[in-house]
Scaffold this motif. Structure first.
Motif, PDB file in Angstrom:
ATOM      1  N   ARG A  32       0.842  -1.186   0.000  1.00  0.00           N
ATOM      2  CA  ARG A  32       0.000   0.000   0.000  1.00  0.00           C
ATOM      3  C   ARG A  32       0.885   1.248   0.000  1.00  0.00           C
ATOM      4  NH1 ARG A  32      -5.204  -1.288   0.811  1.00  0.00           N
ATOM      5  NH2 ARG A  32      -5.630  -3.311   1.702  1.00  0.00           N
ATOM      6  N   HIS A  33       2.141   1.041  -0.318  1.00  0.00           N
ATOM      7  CA  HIS A  33       3.118   2.125  -0.331  1.00  0.00           C
ATOM      8  C   HIS A  33       4.260   1.726  -1.261  1.00  0.00           C
ATOM      9  CE1 HIS A  33       4.439  -0.817   2.594  1.00  0.00           C
ATOM     10  NE2 HIS A  33       5.666  -0.429   2.327  1.00  0.00           N
ATOM     11  N   ILE A  34       5.142   2.659  -1.529  1.00  0.00           N
ATOM     12  CA  ILE A  34       6.329   2.349  -2.319  1.00  0.00           C
ATOM     13  C   ILE A  34       7.316   1.619  -1.414  1.00  0.00           C
ATOM     14  CG2 ILE A  34       8.277   3.322  -3.583  1.00  0.00           C
ATOM     15  CD1 ILE A  34       6.427   5.669  -4.321  1.00  0.00           C
ATOM     16  N   PRO A  35       7.746   0.407  -1.780  1.00  0.00           N
ATOM     17  CA  PRO A  35       8.660  -0.347  -0.912  1.00  0.00           C
ATOM     18  C   PRO A  35       9.959   0.409  -0.685  1.00  0.00           C
ATOM     19  CG  PRO A  35       7.867  -1.696  -2.731  1.00  0.00           C
ATOM     20  CD  PRO A  35       7.411  -0.302  -2.997  1.00  0.00           C
ATOM     21  N   LEU A  36      10.404   0.391   0.556  1.00  0.00           N
ATOM     22  CA  LEU A  36      11.648   1.058   0.950  1.00  0.00           C
ATOM     23  C   LEU A  36      12.419   0.097   1.829  1.00  0.00           C
ATOM     24  CD1 LEU A  36      13.308   3.748   1.109  1.00  0.00           C
ATOM     25  CD2 LEU A  36      11.978   4.276   3.142  1.00  0.00           C
ATOM     26  N   TYR A  37      13.722  -0.034   1.590  1.00  0.00           N
ATOM     27  CA  TYR A  37      14.542  -0.975   2.343  1.00  0.00           C
ATOM     28  C   TYR A  37      15.703  -0.243   2.994  1.00  0.00           C
ATOM     29  CZ  TYR A  37      11.860  -4.153  -0.515  1.00  0.00           C
ATOM     30  OH  TYR A  37      10.832  -4.795  -1.129  1.00  0.00           O
ATOM     31  N   ALA A  38      16.066  -0.700   4.186  1.00  0.00           N
ATOM     32  CA  ALA A  38      17.208  -0.122   4.891  1.00  0.00           C
ATOM     33  C   ALA A  38      18.502  -0.669   4.294  1.00  0.00           C
ATOM     34  CB  ALA A  38      17.137  -0.471   6.371  1.00  0.00           C
ATOM     35  N   PRO A  39      19.563   0.133   4.303  1.00  0.00           N
ATOM     36  CA  PRO A  39      20.866  -0.395   3.878  1.00  0.00           C
ATOM     37  C   PRO A  39      21.257  -1.564   4.779  1.00  0.00           C
ATOM     38  CG  PRO A  39      20.935   1.990   4.085  1.00  0.00           C
ATOM     39  CD  PRO A  39      19.630   1.544   4.658  1.00  0.00           C
ATOM     40  N   SER A  40      21.961  -2.544   4.239  1.00  0.00           N
ATOM     41  CA  SER A  40      22.282  -3.758   4.990  1.00  0.00           C
ATOM     42  C   SER A  40      23.197  -3.505   6.185  1.00  0.00           C
ATOM     43  CB  SER A  40      22.909  -4.799   4.071  1.00  0.00           C
ATOM     44  OG  SER A  40      24.086  -4.286   3.487  1.00  0.00           O
ATOM     45  N   ASN A  41      23.881  -2.383   6.217  1.00  0.00           N
ATOM     46  CA  ASN A  41      24.791  -2.097   7.331  1.00  0.00           C
ATOM     47  C   ASN A  41      24.145  -1.246   8.425  1.00  0.00           C
ATOM     48  OD1 ASN A  41      24.606   0.206   5.776  1.00  0.00           O
ATOM     49  ND2 ASN A  41      26.761   0.768   6.028  1.00  0.00           N
ATOM     50  N   GLU A  42      22.838  -1.011   8.350  1.00  0.00           N
ATOM     51  CA  GLU A  42      22.125  -0.183   9.334  1.00  0.00           C
ATOM     52  C   GLU A  42      21.309  -1.036  10.286  1.00  0.00           C
ATOM     53  OE1 GLU A  42      21.941   3.099   9.972  1.00  0.00           O
ATOM     54  OE2 GLU A  42      23.245   3.771   8.356  1.00  0.00           O
ATOM     55  N   THR A  43      21.141  -0.543  11.513  1.00  0.00           N
ATOM     56  CA  THR A  43      20.293  -1.187  12.506  1.00  0.00           C
ATOM     57  C   THR A  43      18.837  -0.889  12.184  1.00  0.00           C
ATOM     58  OG1 THR A  43      21.989  -0.945  14.189  1.00  0.00           O
ATOM     59  CG2 THR A  43      19.740  -1.291  14.968  1.00  0.00           C
ATOM     60  N   VAL A  44      17.997  -1.920  12.256  1.00  0.00           N
ATOM     61  CA  VAL A  44      16.567  -1.778  12.017  1.00  0.00           C
ATOM     62  C   VAL A  44      15.849  -2.246  13.277  1.00  0.00           C
ATOM     63  CG1 VAL A  44      14.603  -2.455  10.601  1.00  0.00           C
ATOM     64  CG2 VAL A  44      16.845  -2.162   9.551  1.00  0.00           C
ATOM     65  N   LEU A  45      15.011  -1.392  13.835  1.00  0.00           N
ATOM     66  CA  LEU A  45      14.248  -1.719  15.028  1.00  0.00           C
ATOM     67  C   LEU A  45      12.965  -2.432  14.622  1.00  0.00           C
ATOM     68  CD1 LEU A  45      14.037  -1.338  18.130  1.00  0.00           C
ATOM     69  CD2 LEU A  45      12.854   0.819  17.674  1.00  0.00           C
ATOM     70  N   ALA A  46      12.634  -3.524  15.323  1.00  0.00           N
ATOM     71  CA  ALA A  46      11.416  -4.278  15.016  1.00  0.00           C
ATOM     72  C   ALA A  46      10.720  -4.673  16.307  1.00  0.00           C
ATOM     73  CB  ALA A  46      11.752  -5.517  14.199  1.00  0.00           C
ATOM     74  N   LEU A  47       9.411  -4.710  16.258  1.00  0.00           N
ATOM     75  CA  LEU A  47       8.595  -5.158  17.380  1.00  0.00           C
ATOM     76  C   LEU A  47       8.402  -6.659  17.222  1.00  0.00           C
ATOM     77  CD1 LEU A  47       6.890  -4.382  19.844  1.00  0.00           C
ATOM     78  CD2 LEU A  47       4.988  -3.976  18.288  1.00  0.00           C
ATOM     79  N   ILE A  48       9.083  -7.446  18.066  1.00  0.00           N
ATOM     80  CA  ILE A  48       9.079  -8.896  17.912  1.00  0.00           C
ATOM     81  C   ILE A  48       8.053  -9.554  18.835  1.00  0.00           C
ATOM     82  CG2 ILE A  48      10.476 -10.990  18.075  1.00  0.00           C
ATOM     83  CD1 ILE A  48      11.300  -9.124  15.794  1.00  0.00           C
ATOM     84  N   SER A  49       8.098  -9.226  20.124  1.00  0.00           N
ATOM     85  CA  SER A  49       7.208  -9.889  21.073  1.00  0.00           C
ATOM     86  C   SER A  49       6.745  -8.900  22.126  1.00  0.00           C
ATOM     87  CB  SER A  49       7.948 -11.047  21.742  1.00  0.00           C
ATOM     88  OG  SER A  49       7.115 -11.712  22.647  1.00  0.00           O
ATOM     89  N   VAL A  68       8.697   4.833  18.454  1.00  0.00           N
ATOM     90  CA  VAL A  68       9.396   5.832  17.640  1.00  0.00           C
ATOM     91  C   VAL A  68      10.357   6.640  18.513  1.00  0.00           C
ATOM     92  CG1 VAL A  68       9.091   7.937  16.267  1.00  0.00           C
ATOM     93  CG2 VAL A  68       7.611   5.969  15.879  1.00  0.00           C
ATOM     94  N   THR A  69       9.912   7.014  19.702  1.00  0.00           N
ATOM     95  CA  THR A  69      10.770   7.766  20.628  1.00  0.00           C
ATOM     96  C   THR A  69      12.002   6.956  21.000  1.00  0.00           C
ATOM     97  OG1 THR A  69       8.853   8.950  21.485  1.00  0.00           O
ATOM     98  CG2 THR A  69      10.828   8.945  22.858  1.00  0.00           C
ATOM     99  N   TYR A  70      11.835   5.669  21.251  1.00  0.00           N
ATOM    100  CA  TYR A  70      12.965   4.790  21.558  1.00  0.00           C
ATOM    101  C   TYR A  70      13.954   4.801  20.394  1.00  0.00           C
ATOM    102  CZ  TYR A  70      15.663   0.635  22.681  1.00  0.00           C
ATOM    103  OH  TYR A  70      16.696  -0.225  22.955  1.00  0.00           O
TER     104      TYR A  70
END
Length: 128
Positions: A32-49, A68-70
């Motif tokens: 529902r948006h234009i796909p955007l990917y992080a560079p492979s050398n960057e940290t990506v925050l994810a909500l896992i559990s 987002v604040t975190y």
């Protein structure tokens, strides 16, 4: 500004849905948006559990803002969009159903604030 998955994929758009078809496997993915990917050398925050943002609508927004604040406090520039799910109650089974964040919010607009807010990025298996 936007990084597309690969040159062998074609994009077709109709209103708010973007369909990506890869020539290598003919598998269609719907965004529902234009796909955007992080560079492979960057940290990506994810909500896992636990999966998804639970609670009422306002509580889910407060949890998202805390997330987002975190990211901002820890200088994390990317948030995994696929990990953001909004819970909605199922009146029949009482088990919450999850809606993708991108079905409720304008991800392309959010990502125009690059540098001010973390970018909401899609999962790219090859960048594990």
């Amino acid at each position: 500004f936007y990084e597309f998955p690969s040159p062998d994929e074609t994009f077709t758009s109709s209103n708010t849905t973007l369909v990506v078809t890869s020539s290598s496997d003919d598998e269609e993915k719907e965004y529902r948006h234009i796909p955007l990917y992080a560079p492979s050398n960057e940290t990506v925050l994810a909500l896992i559990s636990p999966p998804g943002l639970h609670g009422g609508y306002r509580n889910q927004i407060m949890k998202f803002l805390a997330f987002v604040t975190y990211a901002l406090k820890h200088d994390i520039k990317y948030i995994m969009l696929d990990s953001l799910l909004c819970a909605t109650p199922n009146q029949v089974t009482s088990v919450p159903e999850f809606l993708p964040f991108s079905s409720l919010y304008d991800i392309d607009h959010w990502n125009t604030f690059d540098g001010l807010l973390p970018q909401l990025v899609d999962y790219l298996e090859s960048s594990n």
